[in-house]
Design a protein around this motif. Sequence first.
Motif, PDB file in Angstrom:
ATOM      1  N   ASN A 165    -108.899  71.318  30.095  1.00  0.00           N
ATOM      2  CA  ASN A 165    -110.312  71.751  30.155  1.00  0.00           C
ATOM      3  C   ASN A 165    -110.473  73.042  29.663  1.00  0.00           C
ATOM      4  O   ASN A 165    -111.163  73.565  28.563  1.00  0.00           O
ATOM      5  N   ILE A 166    -109.514  74.037  29.954  1.00  0.00           N
ATOM      6  CA  ILE A 166    -109.744  75.413  29.580  1.00  0.00           C
ATOM      7  C   ILE A 166    -109.105  75.698  28.293  1.00  0.00           C
ATOM      8  O   ILE A 166    -110.015  76.326  27.355  1.00  0.00           O
ATOM      9  N   HIS A 167    -107.991  74.848  27.972  1.00  0.00           N
ATOM     10  CA  HIS A 167    -107.548  74.831  26.566  1.00  0.00           C
ATOM     11  C   HIS A 167    -108.608  74.450  25.584  1.00  0.00           C
ATOM     12  O   HIS A 167    -108.766  74.602  24.417  1.00  0.00           O
ATOM     13  N   PHE A 168    -109.221  73.341  26.032  1.00  0.00           N
ATOM     14  CA  PHE A 168    -110.494  72.729  25.213  1.00  0.00           C
ATOM     15  C   PHE A 168    -111.436  73.876  24.834  1.00  0.00           C
ATOM     16  O   PHE A 168    -111.789  73.848  23.877  1.00  0.00           O
ATOM     17  N   ARG A 169    -111.740  74.551  25.847  1.00  0.00           N
ATOM     18  CA  ARG A 169    -112.808  75.466  25.705  1.00  0.00           C
ATOM     19  C   ARG A 169    -112.426  76.739  24.822  1.00  0.00           C
ATOM     20  O   ARG A 169    -113.189  77.315  24.104  1.00  0.00           O
ATOM     21  N   LYS A 170    -111.122  76.954  24.810  1.00  0.00           N
ATOM     22  CA  LYS A 170    -110.520  77.962  23.771  1.00  0.00           C
ATOM     23  C   LYS A 170    -110.126  77.303  22.606  1.00  0.00           C
ATOM     24  O   LYS A 170    -109.852  77.992  21.757  1.00  0.00           O
ATOM     25  N   LYS A 171    -110.618  76.122  22.380  1.00  0.00           N
ATOM     26  CA  LYS A 171    -110.328  75.380  20.953  1.00  0.00           C
ATOM     27  C   LYS A 171    -108.934  75.068  20.809  1.00  0.00           C
ATOM     28  O   LYS A 171    -108.618  75.014  19.591  1.00  0.00           O
ATOM     29  N   ASP A 172    -108.291  75.143  21.758  1.00  0.00           N
ATOM     30  CA  ASP A 172    -106.809  74.903  21.554  1.00  0.00           C
ATOM     31  C   ASP A 172    -106.466  73.290  21.785  1.00  0.00           C
ATOM     32  O   ASP A 172    -106.041  72.908  23.115  1.00  0.00           O
ATOM     33  N   TYR A 173    -107.040  72.493  20.817  1.00  0.00           N
ATOM     34  CA  TYR A 173    -107.091  70.900  21.150  1.00  0.00           C
ATOM     35  C   TYR A 173    -105.876  70.162  21.551  1.00  0.00           C
ATOM     36  O   TYR A 173    -105.503  69.132  22.110  1.00  0.00           O
ATOM     37  N   ILE A 174    -104.865  70.927  20.704  1.00  0.00           N
ATOM     38  CA  ILE A 174    -103.578  70.269  20.679  1.00  0.00           C
ATOM     39  C   ILE A 174    -103.036  70.527  22.132  1.00  0.00           C
ATOM     40  O   ILE A 174    -102.202  69.695  22.785  1.00  0.00           O
ATOM     41  N   ARG A 175    -103.074  71.762  22.841  1.00  0.00           N
ATOM     42  CA  ARG A 175    -102.516  71.657  24.144  1.00  0.00           C
ATOM     43  C   ARG A 175    -103.330  71.296  25.129  1.00  0.00           C
ATOM     44  O   ARG A 175    -103.105  70.643  26.171  1.00  0.00           O
ATOM     45  N   ALA A 176    -104.721  71.211  24.955  1.00  0.00           N
ATOM     46  CA  ALA A 176    -105.708  70.369  25.786  1.00  0.00           C
ATOM     47  C   ALA A 176    -105.171  69.014  25.861  1.00  0.00           C
ATOM     48  O   ALA A 176    -105.239  68.299  26.940  1.00  0.00           O
ATOM     49  N   LEU A 177    -104.886  68.258  24.614  1.00  0.00           N
ATOM     50  CA  LEU A 177    -104.552  66.754  24.763  1.00  0.00           C
ATOM     51  C   LEU A 177    -103.135  66.701  25.397  1.00  0.00           C
ATOM     52  O   LEU A 177    -102.714  65.585  26.050  1.00  0.00           O
ATOM     53  N   LYS A 178    -102.149  67.619  25.233  1.00  0.00           N
ATOM     54  CA  LYS A 178    -100.762  67.749  25.878  1.00  0.00           C
ATOM     55  C   LYS A 178    -101.136  67.618  27.434  1.00  0.00           C
ATOM     56  O   LYS A 178    -100.473  66.735  28.118  1.00  0.00           O
ATOM     57  N   TYR A 179    -101.990  68.491  27.934  1.00  0.00           N
ATOM     58  CA  TYR A 179    -102.218  68.408  29.449  1.00  0.00           C
ATOM     59  C   TYR A 179    -102.928  67.177  29.830  1.00  0.00           C
ATOM     60  O   TYR A 179    -102.837  66.859  31.047  1.00  0.00           O
ATOM     61  N   TYR A 180    -103.905  66.850  29.026  1.00  0.00           N
ATOM     62  CA  TYR A 180    -104.451  65.589  29.622  1.00  0.00           C
ATOM     63  C   TYR A 180    -103.509  64.306  29.549  1.00  0.00           C
ATOM     64  O   TYR A 180    -103.551  63.637  30.688  1.00  0.00           O
ATOM     65  N   ARG A 181    -102.550  64.314  28.832  1.00  0.00           N
ATOM     66  CA  ARG A 181    -101.928  63.169  28.838  1.00  0.00           C
ATOM     67  C   ARG A 181    -100.622  63.585  30.141  1.00  0.00           C
ATOM     68  O   ARG A 181    -100.304  62.534  30.803  1.00  0.00           O
ATOM     69  N   MET A 182    -100.353  64.678  30.623  1.00  0.00           N
ATOM     70  CA  MET A 182     -99.494  65.065  31.527  1.00  0.00           C
ATOM     71  C   MET A 182    -100.147  64.675  32.881  1.00  0.00           C
ATOM     72  O   MET A 182     -99.620  64.134  33.680  1.00  0.00           O
ATOM     73  N   ALA A 183    -101.455  64.948  32.939  1.00  0.00           N
ATOM     74  CA  ALA A 183    -102.195  64.603  33.955  1.00  0.00           C
ATOM     75  C   ALA A 183    -102.198  63.099  34.191  1.00  0.00           C
ATOM     76  O   ALA A 183    -102.397  62.601  35.222  1.00  0.00           O
ATOM     77  N   LEU A 184    -102.646  62.273  32.885  1.00  0.00           N
ATOM     78  CA  LEU A 184    -102.482  60.679  33.078  1.00  0.00           C
ATOM     79  C   LEU A 184    -101.069  60.152  33.855  1.00  0.00           C
ATOM     80  O   LEU A 184    -101.196  59.122  34.551  1.00  0.00           O
ATOM     81  N   ASP A 185    -100.189  60.831  33.509  1.00  0.00           N
ATOM     82  CA  ASP A 185     -98.681  60.614  34.046  1.00  0.00           C
ATOM     83  C   ASP A 185     -98.694  60.763  35.386  1.00  0.00           C
ATOM     84  O   ASP A 185     -97.942  60.117  36.175  1.00  0.00           O
ATOM     85  N   ARG A 186     -99.532  61.485  36.054  1.00  0.00           N
ATOM     86  CA  ARG A 186     -99.533  61.779  37.504  1.00  0.00           C
ATOM     87  C   ARG A 186    -100.565  60.883  38.359  1.00  0.00           C
ATOM     88  O   ARG A 186    -100.440  60.936  39.635  1.00  0.00           O
ATOM     89  N   ILE A 187    -101.589  60.165  37.516  1.00  0.00           N
ATOM     90  CA  ILE A 187    -102.573  59.477  38.224  1.00  0.00           C
ATOM     91  C   ILE A 187    -102.315  57.985  38.152  1.00  0.00           C
ATOM     92  O   ILE A 187    -102.006  57.406  37.310  1.00  0.00           O
ATOM     93  N   PRO A 188    -102.089  57.605  39.486  1.00  0.00           N
ATOM     94  CA  PRO A 188    -101.951  55.935  39.791  1.00  0.00           C
ATOM     95  C   PRO A 188    -102.851  55.181  39.000  1.00  0.00           C
ATOM     96  O   PRO A 188    -104.116  55.535  38.877  1.00  0.00           O
ATOM     97  N   GLN A 189    -102.468  54.005  38.543  1.00  0.00           N
ATOM     98  CA  GLN A 189    -103.219  52.956  37.778  1.00  0.00           C
ATOM     99  C   GLN A 189    -104.459  52.613  38.632  1.00  0.00           C
ATOM    100  O   GLN A 189    -105.476  52.345  38.302  1.00  0.00           O
ATOM    101  N   PHE A 190    -104.504  52.529  40.096  1.00  0.00           N
ATOM    102  CA  PHE A 190    -105.617  52.013  40.693  1.00  0.00           C
ATOM    103  C   PHE A 190    -106.659  52.943  40.766  1.00  0.00           C
ATOM    104  O   PHE A 190    -107.726  52.783  41.406  1.00  0.00           O
TER     105      PHE A 190
END
Length: 279
Positions: A165-190
């Motif tokens: 979200n911080i990278h998003f606010r800095k308009k660095d959308y590529i890094r923002a997307l990278k961290y969102y995907r990394m977070a998804l890998d850590r969140i269980p399906q349930f």
Amino acid sequence: MGRMPTALGTGLRSSIGTRRGELARPMTAVRAAGYTSGGRKSTFDGVVANAVEKKVDLARQKMLKLEHQTFELMKESIFAYEAKTFKVALEKAKEAGRKEREAAKQREQYKLGEAYADMTFAVLNNLAQQYLANGMLNDALNTYQVIVKEPMYANSGRLKVNIGNIHFRKKDYIRALKYYRMALDRIPQFQARMRCKIQNNAGVALVRLGKYEDAMAHFEECMDQGGDYAMALNLVLTAYCLDDNDKMREAFQRLVDIPVMVEDEIKYNQVSFDNISPQ
């Protein structure tokens, strides 16, 4: 025969005297004061042990006092944030960090147990939030990076969303997307609700990058998992960007099918890190 030598005569007298029941004279009459062959302990050792124990006890009391002060400062910081006095909240958060580090130093120096990881996590997380509230994005980012790099924090992976979200606010959308995907890998399906929010943020980042088809795939997955009004609106807008009338009609139908609840209403006068919509 002549006179017997003095040394020999003395030896004979000693031997005869022993046989007659006399006590033998010890070989050495002089001994070191306070010493015996049994190793008698000096009272000095007990004094030292008591002094060390007292010093450790004082260190423990000081550590507990510092930890109590840390929690009190964190509470004051949170209350100040709720009152929208963000500068005061940040100062309290910084002071809590100083107290926590001092307490950790006492714990380590005097071996007073394992590190209090939960307190350290709470202090750093609150500090990062207060940096954000004051618009200090780089400081907030650095603080979050300290947390996620520490393996002892079990739930630190979720904070990658905050970093995104911080990278998003800095308009660095590529890094923002990278961290969102990394977070998804850590969140269980349930934990579908949490995953849905991260998917939505990733979709918005893709919209900003002009990748509308990929963004639509994220929004559709959100809706399949029970998305809310804002996510459905993002789906409509993405279909509009693609100029796909059929998708727009379908997305709009999904939008109107959602019962609007009070908590689902979009608040344009607030910054939300859980739900970022294209503007």
